[in-house]
Design an enzyme around this catalytic site. Structure first.
Site, PDB file in Angstrom:
ATOM      1  N   ASP A 125       0.852  -1.194   0.000  1.00 24.32           N
ATOM      2  CA  ASP A 125       0.000   0.000   0.000  1.00 24.32           C
ATOM      3  C   ASP A 125       0.886   1.240   0.000  1.00 24.32           C
ATOM      4  O   ASP A 125       0.950   1.997   0.963  1.00 24.32           O
ATOM      5  CB  ASP A 125      -0.915  -0.026   1.226  1.00 24.32           C
ATOM      6  CG  ASP A 125      -1.866   1.161   1.271  1.00 24.32           C
ATOM      7  OD1 ASP A 125      -2.184   1.706   0.196  1.00 24.32           O
ATOM      8  OD2 ASP A 125      -2.280   1.545   2.385  1.00 24.32           O
ATOM      9  N   SER A 126       1.588   1.426  -1.105  1.00 23.65           N
ATOM     10  CA  SER A 126       2.509   2.554  -1.254  1.00 23.65           C
ATOM     11  C   SER A 126       2.444   3.078  -2.682  1.00 23.65           C
ATOM     12  O   SER A 126       3.464   3.368  -3.298  1.00 23.65           O
ATOM     13  CB  SER A 126       3.937   2.137  -0.883  1.00 23.65           C
ATOM     14  OG  SER A 126       4.822   3.236  -0.932  1.00 23.65           O
TER      15      SER A 126
END
Length: 313
Positions: free
Chosen positions: A69-70
């Site tokens: 989740d980047s």
């Protein structure tokens, strides 16, 4: 009436868009629950269990894609998953996690039309810089300047095509260990930029920061939270604080993660499936949820019709 509309709540029978329905839930009595989902199946399950609104979680969609989740999953990839949700749960308001908008105002402003066309109710942007990191990992969470992020919100509101579409501004000021005054200053600025709601995030183990924010908030926009780390309070506790929307952000994905891992471990250890059969959903339940029976009825209707005489011409 299309799949993203339902009869109006005013008794007139005029269609209500999913965005308008989400607004009504956030401005209504009590606290609206938004269940975190990551694909069509999780959306269908959430609606079947009674949730009125859904949160298309960036963490969960990224995890379902097998990436971090980047901002490693592209906006296009995430929208593909959003499309499976709105198709699997037609009429349910889906608030899409838009992360940072993948850049500045110019990259963010196409964001409202795209999920709206897919049947989503709204999109939420956070005030971190691009590329972001998940709020619960590490301490290097740099925020965009207030004016820059406010301009991004305004650009998105100016670009939306459906007047009912919801744009939520999320501040990570408390995640970044900034003072409460900064969180309030940002919140007021984002309301002035015409955000429809505010998502106030905290990663404390108690709701102390959220309660303090609500004591000082003027009520100029509905407040949403995601109590992932401060999990002990109930929905009634949050309602007493004046919270408009509570996002159960990632629990379906985390439950699926644990279940898949445990079943894989058991099958590999047993060298067979005899030890897991009682722990997994019967196929009959899956067939029921996805309405296989209606397909069988349609097959009988359309494939067993009497042959028609050929048209003479």
């Amino acid at each position: 009436m299309n799949a993203t509309e339902r009869p109006g709540s005013d008794g007139t029978g005029s269609p209500e868009s999913v965005g308008s329905r989400l607004k009504n839930l956030l401005h209504g009595p009590g606290t609206c629950q938004l269940m975190g989902v990551h694909d069509g199946l999780s959306a269908r399950i959430a609606v079947a269990e009674g949730f009125e609104a859904l949160w298309a979680s960036g963490l969960c969609m990224s995890t379902a894609r097998g990436v971090r989740d980047s901002d490693e999953a592209s906006w296009t990839e995430l929208l593909t998953l959003v499309g499976t949700m709105t198709e699997a749960a037609p009429g349910a308001p889906v608030l899409v996690d838009g992360d940072t908008g993948y850049g500045n105002f110019n990259t963010a402003r196409p964001s409202p039309p795209a999920p709206s066309c897919l049947g989503a109710a709204g999109v939420c942007f956070e005030d971190k810089v691009f590329p972001k990191m998940n709020s619960f990992f590490g301490d290097g969470h740099q925020l965009a300047p207030i004016g820059e992020f406010s301009g991004k919100i305004k650009a998105c509101k100016d670009t939306q095509r459906d007047p009912g579409f919801v744009v939520v501004a999320r501040t990570e000021a408390l995640i970044s260990n900034l003072p409460m005054e900064e969180a309030l200053t940002r919140a007021h600025a984002y309301v002035e930029a015409v955000a429809d709601g505010l998502f106030i995030h905290s990663r404390m183990s108690t709701p102390q920061q959220i309660a303090e924010f609500m004591r000082q908030w003027d009520g100029s926009a509905p407040i949403l939270i995601a109590p992932t780390t401060y999990h002990r309070p109930s929905l009634d506790d949050f309602a007493a604080l004046g919270i408009a929307g509570c996002i159960w952000a990632n629990h379906s994905m985390r439950a699926a993660f644990s279940a898949m891992r445990d079943v894989c471990q058991q099958i590999r250890a047993d060298r067979g499936i005899f030890g897991v059969e009682e722990r997994v959903a019967p196929l009959k339940e899956i067939f029921g949820l996805l309405d296989y029976e209606s397909l069988e009825q349609d097959e009988n209707r359309y494939t067993q019709a009497p042959d028609l005489a050929p048209v003479q011409g």
